[in-house]
Write an enzyme that holds these catalytic residues in place. Structure first.
Site, PDB file in Angstrom:
ATOM      1  N   GLY A 106       0.771  -1.233   0.000  1.00 20.12           N
ATOM      2  CA  GLY A 106       0.000   0.000   0.000  1.00 20.12           C
ATOM      3  C   GLY A 106       0.801   1.281   0.000  1.00 20.12           C
ATOM      4  O   GLY A 106       0.225   2.366   0.103  1.00 20.12           O
ATOM      5  N   GLY A 130       2.679   2.354  -2.509  1.00 16.73           N
ATOM      6  CA  GLY A 130       2.760   2.932  -3.852  1.00 16.73           C
ATOM      7  C   GLY A 130       3.846   2.340  -4.721  1.00 16.73           C
ATOM      8  O   GLY A 130       4.296   2.980  -5.671  1.00 16.73           O
ATOM      9  N   LYS A 131       4.267   1.095  -4.431  1.00 10.85           N
ATOM     10  CA  LYS A 131       5.323   0.469  -5.224  1.00 10.85           C
ATOM     11  C   LYS A 131       4.924   0.351  -6.699  1.00 10.85           C
ATOM     12  O   LYS A 131       5.709   0.681  -7.584  1.00 10.85           O
ATOM     13  CB  LYS A 131       5.638  -0.931  -4.693  1.00 10.85           C
ATOM     14  N   THR A 132       3.709  -0.129  -6.933  1.00  7.68           N
ATOM     15  CA  THR A 132       3.279  -0.337  -8.316  1.00  7.68           C
ATOM     16  C   THR A 132       3.234   0.981  -9.075  1.00  7.68           C
ATOM     17  O   THR A 132       3.712   1.075 -10.212  1.00  7.68           O
ATOM     18  CB  THR A 132       1.900  -1.016  -8.346  1.00  7.68           C
ATOM     19  N   SER A 133       2.669   2.004  -8.459  1.00  5.18           N
ATOM     20  CA  SER A 133       2.580   3.311  -9.128  1.00  5.18           C
ATOM     21  C   SER A 133       3.970   3.856  -9.446  1.00  5.18           C
ATOM     22  O   SER A 133       4.223   4.363 -10.550  1.00  5.18           O
ATOM     23  CB  SER A 133       1.825   4.308  -8.246  1.00  5.18           C
ATOM     24  N   ASP A 143       4.415  -9.834  -8.129  1.00  2.00           N
ATOM     25  CA  ASP A 143       3.378  -9.962  -7.102  1.00  2.00           C
ATOM     26  C   ASP A 143       2.354 -11.002  -7.548  1.00  2.00           C
ATOM     27  O   ASP A 143       1.798 -10.889  -8.641  1.00  2.00           O
ATOM     28  CB  ASP A 143       2.690  -8.607  -6.904  1.00  2.00           C
ATOM     29  N   THR A 192      -7.406   1.358  -7.461  1.00  2.00           N
ATOM     30  CA  THR A 192      -6.626   0.127  -7.481  1.00  2.00           C
ATOM     31  C   THR A 192      -6.958  -0.809  -6.319  1.00  2.00           C
ATOM     32  O   THR A 192      -7.178  -2.009  -6.541  1.00  2.00           O
ATOM     33  CB  THR A 192      -5.120   0.448  -7.507  1.00  2.00           C
TER      34      THR A 192
END
Length: 607
Positions: A18, A20-23, A45, A503
């Protein structure tokens, strides 16, 4: 951006769920591609949402992102990887060995351990197979939440060592014979990960004590396995320019600044970047392109329409009233990392215990720290953590004391080698999980689960065990497995926790679909940290908070109308919900329940 200065070929983004790694991984990949470089964005992931963030379908094949020239993406699908892995192992022996032996090999390769190793095998191939990645200048990895990622990054060394010394039969890998290629690949993966000229790890955190402490722990563990080229990004920092508008904005800003002033010592000397909280959801290419921009973004401030159709959401306290009626049972909180599962699990457990009900609060999340959240003790409440290392060591000792006691020296040596396999952890964690949830027949067991992908792997192990027992017992036999307990709504209540953001809601919906395919029906959804809910009680003057609240209404509407049979709303708090007193405040019921929330659109929808 310091983490983008002279970037090596491999960039990894990791951290607590949560943050913000993906963003950040997506935005980084876009930035590099815009600089004219050829980039492959890879998600490791098990519950990847890279495709959701881009608004396109990606999957387990390298897929070009049409709107960003030079950018391609890949989501390592554990199930697809496992099928391909099994086919590679079993294919050559079909028609050669007796069918009974082939069936036995397939059964050995059917568990969650094989699924994890197959995904890991694809991961190491991307690090070591030059022909596979020769078309790309950079590979950007969006990793699973920290606990799962640390296991993934430790596996090259663990499997390399196991294969060097292994003399037994590694069932989840297939026969050890012929694994020389894997041994060489794993050794090459270790060399790549620990070479600062080739790989850089970016620790992502929020301006919150829990995520920064998690980053500090990750720093030590990564450093210990040889990853020394570390950078820190503190994401979503509340901007000072917004802090004067209203009490909520002031409280958020002061809380974050106090946390940043107490940065853990392990992080102080790392190259560090702060990225400001944005007024928009980080979903879709326009938003991602702005994430790493240096120019401040002036938010629009649309108001929530007045002439709308209402719907009702209850408080968390009202859900707990319903749960408490049974007097015992299993309550499982599931969802994407960073949505507040640990805090809400502790709040549910505390609320039940204060009613005089016996409660066992436990977690299967390798990165969870329930003791820090509770910050104290309470009558009728016991707390435990399924620590993968501890339960694995206990399991090994038990097997050696039991099965090993009957073996000669050579047999015991082979058993010890087998038990050093990383696959042993899967068995040990599943057994510990099963022991905990069995207690729900006499008391409440509140389980804080790991982030979505890791939880699904645990449930996969639960399902594999159920199928194995059913096959052995035969038709008509009476038995109960952990999976049957999870499927029984009289015994188990699953609460899906999410934020009112695009998301997390999409990932929660996918989790619900996966659970339903396994015969598990979620009982309620809990929308946590809601700015919109705060705005119901008092006006929001901060333009940024007003914009974020307006964005939330669309997601609250989507949850209540499309996904949930029960919806609970937990307002964003100005203080950290740590300690029994503050946890109880999370479950307090409003004076005039339930919440009545306006729809963000003017059209009416049928329920």
């Amino acid at each position: 951006m310091k983490f983008l200065d002279q970037p090596p070929r491999f960039l990894f983004f990791t951290g607590k769920g949560g943050v913000g790694k993906t963003s950040l991984a997506c935005a980084t990949a876009i930035r590099l591609a815009q600089d004219g470089l050829r980039v492959l964005l890879v998600s490791t992931d098990p519950a990847s949402n890279v495709g959701q963030v881009f608004g396109v379908t990606i999957g387990n094949q390298v897929t070009a992102v049409a709107e960003v020239p030079g950018l391609s993406a890949l989501e390592i699908d554990p199930q697809a990887a496992a099928k391909a892995y099994r086919d590679r192992i079993v294919g050559p022996v079909r028609g050669v060995l007796p069918q009974a032996i082939v069936n036995s090999i397939e059964e050995q390769l059917s568990g969650a351990c094989t699924t994890e190793i197959a995904a890991f095998d694809e991961f190491t191939a991307l690090l070591t197979d030059g022909a596979l990645t020769q078309d790309f200048d950079h590979l950007v990895f969006d990793t699973a939440p920290t606990g799962h990622t640390l296991r993934m990054l430790q596996l090259p060394g663990a499997w390399s060592g196991f294969l060097e010394t292994g003399k037994g039969d590694a069932s989840c890998l297939g026969p050890l014979a012929g694994l020389e290629k894997q041994r060489a690949r794993y050794k090459a993966a270790v060399n790549t990960l620990t070479d600062p000229q080739k790989a850089r790890m970016v620790l992502v955190a929020r301006a919150q004590a829990s995520t920064l402490n998690e980053a500090a722990r990750s720093h030590k563990e990564l450093f210990d396995i040889g990853l020394h080229q570390l950078h820190l990004v503190i994401n979503g920092v509340f901007p000072e320019s917004e802090a004067t508008h209203d009490p909520l904005a002031q409280a958020i800003f002061r809380r974050e600044q106090a946390v940043l002033a107490q940065l853990p010592d392990a992080l102080r000397d790392l190259p560090t970047e702060h990225i400001a909280l944005k007024p928009f959801n980080l979903y879709g290419l326009p938003a991602l392109k702005q994430l790493l921009g240096s120019q401040p973004i002036a938010p629009a401030t649309p108001e929530v329409p007045v002439e709308t159709s209402p719907f009702s959401a209850v408080s968390l306290g009202t859900l707990i009233d319903e749960i408490a009626v049974a007097g015992h049972g299993l309550v499982m909180l599931m969802g994407k990392g960073g949505v507040g599962k640990t805090t809400l699990a502790a709040a549910v457990a505390v609320a039940l215990a204060t009613r005089g009900l016996d409660v066992h609060l436990s977690t299967s999340d390798p990165a969870a720290h329930l003791a820090q959240t509770l910050h104290g003790t309470l009558d009728h409440l016991t707390v435990s953590r399924i620590d993968p290392h501890e339960v694995t060591e206990t399991y090994r000792a038990q097997v050696l004391a039991g099965k090993g006691a009957k073996l000669d020296a050579a047999g015991r040596a082979m058993l010890e080698e087998d038990l050093r396999s990383p696959c042993t952890e899967e068995i040990a964690v599943f057994q510990a999980f099963s022991r905990v949830i069995r207690e729900a027949g006499k008391k409440f067991v509140v389980m804080d689960t790991a982030p979505t992908g890791h939880t699904l792997l645990l449930l996969d192990a639960t399902g594999a065990y159920h199928r194995d027992v059913a096959r052995q017992m035969g038709a008509g036999a009476r038995f109960t497995t952990p999976m049957m307990q999870l499927q029984d709504p009289q015994q188990t209540k699953v609460l899906i926790v999410t934020l009112a953001e695009t998301t997390p809601v999409l990932e929660a919906a996918n989790l619900q679909a996966d659970l339903q395919r396994a015969g598990i029906t979620p009982w309620a959804w809990v929308i946590n940290h809601s700015v919109a809910a705060v705005g119901l009680a008092a006006p929001l003057n901060s333009p940024l908070l007003r914009q974020r609240a307006a964005n939330e209404w669309r997601e609250i509407d989507r949850v209540s109308q499309q996904h949930a049979t029960r919806t609970a709303l937990v307002p964003l708090r100005t203080d950290e919900p740590v300690g029994v007193a503050r946890l109880l405040q999370l479950t307090a019921k409003p004076a005039t329940p339930p919440f009545t929330l306006p729809h963000p659109t003017h059209e009416r929808r049928s329920p």
